[in-house]
Scaffold this motif. Structure first.
Motif, PDB file in Angstrom:
ATOM      1  N   ALA A 205     -44.326 -23.762   6.428  1.00 14.85           N
ATOM      2  CA  ALA A 205     -43.039 -23.137   6.376  1.00 14.85           C
ATOM      3  C   ALA A 205     -42.722 -22.513   5.317  1.00 14.85           C
ATOM      4  CB  ALA A 205     -41.981 -24.222   6.707  1.00 14.85           C
ATOM      5  N   THR A 206     -43.398 -22.788   4.089  1.00 19.68           N
ATOM      6  CA  THR A 206     -43.064 -22.227   2.862  1.00 19.68           C
ATOM      7  C   THR A 206     -43.780 -21.102   2.537  1.00 19.68           C
ATOM      8  OG1 THR A 206     -44.426 -23.903   1.852  1.00 19.68           O
ATOM      9  CG2 THR A 206     -42.118 -24.167   1.847  1.00 19.68           C
ATOM     10  N   ASP A 207     -44.960 -20.877   3.401  1.00 19.44           N
ATOM     11  CA  ASP A 207     -45.833 -19.658   3.201  1.00 19.44           C
ATOM     12  C   ASP A 207     -45.242 -18.230   3.335  1.00 19.44           C
ATOM     13  OD1 ASP A 207     -47.719 -21.366   2.864  1.00 19.44           O
ATOM     14  OD2 ASP A 207     -48.747 -21.128   4.566  1.00 19.44           O
ATOM     15  N   ASP A 208     -45.606 -17.264   2.932  1.00 21.72           N
ATOM     16  CA  ASP A 208     -45.197 -15.806   2.886  1.00 21.72           C
ATOM     17  C   ASP A 208     -45.206 -15.379   4.334  1.00 21.72           C
ATOM     18  OD1 ASP A 208     -44.147 -13.346   1.521  1.00 21.72           O
ATOM     19  OD2 ASP A 208     -46.119 -12.520   2.623  1.00 21.72           O
ATOM     20  N   ALA A 209     -44.151 -14.885   4.666  1.00 26.45           N
ATOM     21  CA  ALA A 209     -43.814 -14.534   6.121  1.00 26.45           C
ATOM     22  C   ALA A 209     -44.635 -13.127   6.401  1.00 26.45           C
ATOM     23  CB  ALA A 209     -42.211 -14.021   6.478  1.00 26.45           C
ATOM     24  N   GLU A 210     -44.897 -12.343   5.494  1.00 22.68           N
ATOM     25  CA  GLU A 210     -45.516 -11.102   5.842  1.00 22.68           C
ATOM     26  C   GLU A 210     -47.125 -11.523   5.939  1.00 22.68           C
ATOM     27  OE1 GLU A 210     -47.141  -6.817   3.749  1.00 22.68           O
ATOM     28  OE2 GLU A 210     -45.763  -8.080   2.777  1.00 22.68           O
ATOM     29  N   ALA A 211     -47.566 -12.503   5.134  1.00 20.32           N
ATOM     30  CA  ALA A 211     -49.064 -12.931   5.119  1.00 20.32           C
ATOM     31  C   ALA A 211     -49.183 -13.359   6.540  1.00 20.32           C
ATOM     32  CB  ALA A 211     -49.298 -13.790   4.145  1.00 20.32           C
ATOM     33  N   ALA A 212     -48.131 -14.321   6.899  1.00 16.73           N
ATOM     34  CA  ALA A 212     -48.437 -15.085   8.359  1.00 16.73           C
ATOM     35  C   ALA A 212     -48.193 -13.970   9.626  1.00 16.73           C
ATOM     36  CB  ALA A 212     -47.066 -15.883   8.509  1.00 16.73           C
ATOM     37  N   ALA A 213     -47.342 -12.898   9.491  1.00 18.14           N
ATOM     38  CA  ALA A 213     -47.522 -12.001  10.380  1.00 18.14           C
ATOM     39  C   ALA A 213     -48.754 -11.132  10.510  1.00 18.14           C
ATOM     40  CB  ALA A 213     -46.367 -11.115  10.064  1.00 18.14           C
ATOM     41  N   ARG A 214     -49.443 -10.709   9.424  1.00 18.46           N
ATOM     42  CA  ARG A 214     -50.489 -10.215   9.415  1.00 18.46           C
ATOM     43  C   ARG A 214     -51.630 -11.218   9.960  1.00 18.46           C
ATOM     44  NH1 ARG A 214     -49.429  -4.963   8.078  1.00 18.46           N
ATOM     45  NH2 ARG A 214     -47.920  -4.896   6.049  1.00 18.46           N
ATOM     46  N   LEU A 215     -51.608 -12.260   9.873  1.00 19.20           N
ATOM     47  CA  LEU A 215     -52.583 -13.239  10.262  1.00 19.20           C
ATOM     48  C   LEU A 215     -52.362 -13.147  11.999  1.00 19.20           C
ATOM     49  CD1 LEU A 215     -54.614 -15.573  10.401  1.00 19.20           C
ATOM     50  CD2 LEU A 215     -52.682 -17.096   9.834  1.00 19.20           C
ATOM     51  N   MET A 216     -51.167 -13.238  12.225  1.00 11.78           N
ATOM     52  CA  MET A 216     -51.206 -13.131  13.825  1.00 11.78           C
ATOM     53  C   MET A 216     -51.708 -11.758  14.265  1.00 11.78           C
ATOM     54  SD  MET A 216     -47.342 -14.337  14.359  1.00 11.78           S
ATOM     55  CE  MET A 216     -47.304 -14.026  16.219  1.00 11.78           C
ATOM     56  N   GLN A 217     -51.644 -10.781  13.563  1.00  8.87           N
ATOM     57  CA  GLN A 217     -52.061  -9.153  13.988  1.00  8.87           C
ATOM     58  C   GLN A 217     -53.615  -9.584  13.917  1.00  8.87           C
ATOM     59  OE1 GLN A 217     -51.393  -6.271  10.865  1.00  8.87           O
ATOM     60  NE2 GLN A 217     -50.780  -4.928  12.855  1.00  8.87           N
ATOM     61  N   GLU A 218     -54.134 -10.200  12.868  1.00  7.08           N
ATOM     62  CA  GLU A 218     -55.674  -9.968  12.894  1.00  7.08           C
ATOM     63  C   GLU A 218     -56.206 -11.054  14.157  1.00  7.08           C
ATOM     64  OE1 GLU A 218     -57.803  -8.494  11.045  1.00  7.08           O
ATOM     65  OE2 GLU A 218     -55.968  -7.316  10.214  1.00  7.08           O
ATOM     66  N   ALA A 219     -55.426 -12.096  14.239  1.00  7.85           N
ATOM     67  CA  ALA A 219     -56.020 -13.080  15.125  1.00  7.85           C
ATOM     68  C   ALA A 219     -55.666 -12.678  16.561  1.00  7.85           C
ATOM     69  CB  ALA A 219     -55.508 -14.451  14.731  1.00  7.85           C
ATOM     70  N   ASN A 220     -54.724 -11.793  16.913  1.00  7.00           N
ATOM     71  CA  ASN A 220     -54.228 -11.290  18.089  1.00  7.00           C
ATOM     72  C   ASN A 220     -53.391 -12.625  18.828  1.00  7.00           C
ATOM     73  OD1 ASN A 220     -55.329  -8.800  18.090  1.00  7.00           O
ATOM     74  ND2 ASN A 220     -57.250  -9.814  18.663  1.00  7.00           N
ATOM     75  N   LEU A 221     -52.532 -12.982  18.071  1.00  9.40           N
ATOM     76  CA  LEU A 221     -51.869 -14.346  18.387  1.00  9.40           C
ATOM     77  C   LEU A 221     -50.286 -13.913  19.106  1.00  9.40           C
ATOM     78  CD1 LEU A 221     -52.642 -16.725  15.762  1.00  9.40           C
ATOM     79  CD2 LEU A 221     -53.605 -16.660  17.954  1.00  9.40           C
ATOM     80  N   LEU A 222     -49.762 -14.520  20.151  1.00 14.53           N
ATOM     81  CA  LEU A 222     -48.701 -14.206  20.370  1.00 14.53           C
ATOM     82  C   LEU A 222     -47.428 -15.170  19.876  1.00 14.53           C
ATOM     83  CD1 LEU A 222     -48.960 -13.906  24.538  1.00 14.53           C
ATOM     84  CD2 LEU A 222     -48.607 -12.334  22.933  1.00 14.53           C
ATOM     85  N   ALA A 223     -47.999 -16.411  19.091  1.00 11.56           N
ATOM     86  CA  ALA A 223     -47.297 -17.144  18.406  1.00 11.56           C
ATOM     87  C   ALA A 223     -48.073 -17.943  17.594  1.00 11.56           C
ATOM     88  CB  ALA A 223     -46.450 -18.137  19.506  1.00 11.56           C
ATOM     89  N   LEU A 224     -47.475 -18.115  16.429  1.00  5.21           N
ATOM     90  CA  LEU A 224     -48.174 -18.896  15.481  1.00  5.21           C
ATOM     91  C   LEU A 224     -47.547 -20.336  15.014  1.00  5.21           C
ATOM     92  CD1 LEU A 224     -50.564 -18.859  13.350  1.00  5.21           C
ATOM     93  CD2 LEU A 224     -48.882 -17.707  11.523  1.00  5.21           C
ATOM     94  N   PRO A 225     -48.352 -21.380  15.047  1.00  4.89           N
ATOM     95  CA  PRO A 225     -47.488 -22.710  14.875  1.00  4.89           C
ATOM     96  C   PRO A 225     -47.017 -22.600  13.416  1.00  4.89           C
ATOM     97  CG  PRO A 225     -49.686 -22.895  16.114  1.00  4.89           C
ATOM     98  CD  PRO A 225     -49.560 -21.510  15.851  1.00  4.89           C
ATOM     99  N   VAL A 226     -45.937 -23.202  12.963  1.00  7.41           N
ATOM    100  CA  VAL A 226     -45.489 -23.458  11.559  1.00  7.41           C
ATOM    101  C   VAL A 226     -45.146 -24.972  11.388  1.00  7.41           C
ATOM    102  CG1 VAL A 226     -43.630 -22.950  10.050  1.00  7.41           C
ATOM    103  CG2 VAL A 226     -44.306 -21.350  11.845  1.00  7.41           C
ATOM    104  N   VAL A 227     -45.906 -25.442  10.307  1.00  6.92           N
ATOM    105  CA  VAL A 227     -45.778 -26.933  10.083  1.00  6.92           C
ATOM    106  C   VAL A 227     -45.352 -27.107   8.741  1.00  6.92           C
ATOM    107  CG1 VAL A 227     -47.730 -27.346  11.403  1.00  6.92           C
ATOM    108  CG2 VAL A 227     -48.231 -27.119   9.150  1.00  6.92           C
ATOM    109  N   ASP A 228     -45.054 -28.398   8.429  1.00  7.81           N
ATOM    110  CA  ASP A 228     -44.696 -29.003   7.131  1.00  7.81           C
ATOM    111  C   ASP A 228     -45.832 -29.431   6.503  1.00  7.81           C
ATOM    112  OD1 ASP A 228     -45.501 -31.670   8.094  1.00  7.81           O
ATOM    113  OD2 ASP A 228     -43.279 -31.993   8.348  1.00  7.81           O
ATOM    114  N   SER A 229     -45.596 -29.844   5.052  1.00  2.57           N
ATOM    115  CA  SER A 229     -46.518 -30.221   4.069  1.00  2.57           C
ATOM    116  C   SER A 229     -47.496 -31.650   4.703  1.00  2.57           C
ATOM    117  CB  SER A 229     -45.959 -30.836   2.961  1.00  2.57           C
ATOM    118  OG  SER A 229     -44.994 -31.709   3.178  1.00  2.57           O
ATOM    119  N   GLU A 230     -47.207 -32.175   5.897  1.00  2.28           N
ATOM    120  CA  GLU A 230     -47.801 -33.153   6.465  1.00  2.28           C
ATOM    121  C   GLU A 230     -48.437 -32.794   7.851  1.00  2.28           C
ATOM    122  OE1 GLU A 230     -45.225 -36.866   6.536  1.00  2.28           O
ATOM    123  OE2 GLU A 230     -44.773 -36.903   4.609  1.00  2.28           O
TER     124      GLU A 230
END
Length: 443
Positions: A205-230
């Motif tokens: 959840a603390t990761d950069d939002a743009e990097a996560a969005a670009r990851l979705m774009q590269e992996a062709n995902l409709l949704a990307l799970p967001v987790v905590d430190s555990e």
């Protein structure tokens, strides 16, 4: 034509005509007209929408336009809108709103909505936590497909999406994802663990939002799970929010590369003063940087006095070097943004672009030598040709490496904009030009 028709209806106060216009147009077109309008007209149009359409249109607006609309609403109308928003959209609105406005929104929420919104606001600005949707349907790994479908039916109404379902263990730790299509088409008794994709990427959840969005774009995902430190599932970054993140990032990069501060709202709703303010600071900085060019000319004034013909080619060299540097800088910023290059690639990028600049310089030098020979003495034409080669090589190298250096030291690469690179290359290119002139012409 649409804007003129709508403007005429607003000028005439034709309520029936406005309602008819609003009923004939899709939400995204209505949202665009609301963003263009002044606050009074925007609120008027918004009040004429039915409850369901109003919320859909409202979520199409950027946070600035949302504030304008909400500021004109009172009582139940205000509460219905803020309560009906998705938690992530509400968090983004409050993240950009003044404190007084934010308190008014929070006071109008139910305890449950207030708690969800406060939780998202607790994440750093620009992080995935601010954009994720906590309203998800998570499926326990030990369930069968039939039982999992029952869970989706029971809880899916409150979720933002059910097309991608996080699969979790008894401690909510992430196991994988399950597509609704696979769940529906599988045998009822098949275990969810056999259907889940355990290789689906996830982000904290603390990761950069743009990097996560670009990851979705590269992996062709409709949704990307967001987790905590555990590794416990907190929510999903959905494709619509990812597109907004990328659009905002690209808009900011384009503005920075044009030596301007990004606008927070619709261009047509921005005042002349706002537009000027967004550009003035950078122009002042570039004027200061350009004084270096003046100093270079003063330093080589004696050289110019001996061979005044050299002055004729200064605009050509300055323009060529600046354009070559701007091209390289733009390519580097774009490559960084989409993850094609990393800061550790700096030596490779420098070597690559120096050769690109050399090739370009040689091509342009041939033309410059031919034209220059017809206009001036051959030694001066040779001086100009050699200068173009070295200036292009230098400009491409410095233009491509400056954004990578900026990224490495923690500065937004887009800040190293094309105008800034151009200004730097102008001054250094003149130094190269005059030094070559002294060597070739024996001054």
């Amino acid at each position: 034509m649409t804007g003129n028709t709508l403007s005429g209806l607003l000028d005439e106060g034709d309520v029936a005509g406005l309602q008819r216009w609003l009923g004939e147009h899709p939400p995204h077109e209505i949202a665009d007209e609301l963003a263009r309008a002044d606050p009074v007209r925007a609120v008027l149009m918004f009040r004429l929408l039915d409850k369901d359409s109003a919320l859909t249109v409202f979520e199409e607006l950027d946070p600035g336009a949302q504030q304008n609309v909400l500021s004109g609403l009172r009582g139940k109308a205000f509460g219905d809108v803020v309560e009906g928003m998705d938690p992530d959209d509400r968090a983004r609105l409050l993240g950009e709103a003044p404190a007084k406005f934010a308190r008014r929104v929070l006071d109008g929420l139910s305890p449950r909505s207030r708690a969800m919104t406060a939780a998202l606001l607790g994440y750093p600005e620009g992080s995935v936590g601010r954009y994720m949707s906590p309203r998800t349907v998570a499926i326990r790994g030990h369930l069968t497909a039939a039982r999992a479908l029952d869970v989706v039916r029971a809880r899916g109404e409150e979720a933002e999406t059910v097309y991608t379902l996080p699969v979790i263990d008894d401690h909510r730790r992430f196991l994988g994802t399950l597509e609704l299509r696979d769940l529906v088409l599988s045998a009822p008794e098949r275990p969810v663990t056999e259907l889940a994709d355990t290789k689906t990427p996830r982000v904290k959840a603390t990761d950069d939002a743009e990097a996560a969005a670009r990851l979705m774009q590269e992996a062709n995902l409709l949704a990307l799970p967001v987790v905590d430190s555990e590794d416990r599932v907190l929510g999903l970054l959905t494709i619509d929010d990812a597109v907004e993140v990328i659009e905002a990032a690209d808009t900011e990069d384009v503005a920075r590369q044009a030596a301007a501060a990004p606008l927070s709202g619709h261009y047509m709703s921005a005042s002349v003063v706002q537009l000027a303010r967004s550009r003035a600071v950078w122009l002042l900085l570039l004027i200061v940087a350009a004084t270096f060019t003046v100093n270079v000319l003063q330093f080589f004034e004696a050289t110019l006095e001996q061979v005044t013909t050299l002055a004729l080619f200064i605009p050509l060299l300055v323009g060529t070097g600046g354009n070559a540097g701007a091209q390289a800088a733009t390519a580097a910023v774009r490559a960084l943004a989409v993850g094609e290059v990393r800061t550790r690639d700096l030596p490779r990028v420098a070597w690559r672009e120096s050769r690109v600049g050399l090739v370009l310089g040689l091509m342009l030098a041939v033309v410059a030598l031919g034209v220059g020979t017809l206009l001036v003495d051959f030694p001066i034409a040779v001086t100009v040709a050699l200068s173009i080669v070295l200036v292009c090589c230098w400009a491409a190298t410095i233009g491509a490496t400056m954004p990578l250096v900026a990224k490495r030291v923690g500065i937004d690469p887009a800040v190293i904009s094309a105008p800034l690179v151009t200004t730097i290359v102008d001054a250094t290119g003149l130094i190269i030009y005059f030094l070559i002139a002294r060597a070739v012409l024996a001054l």
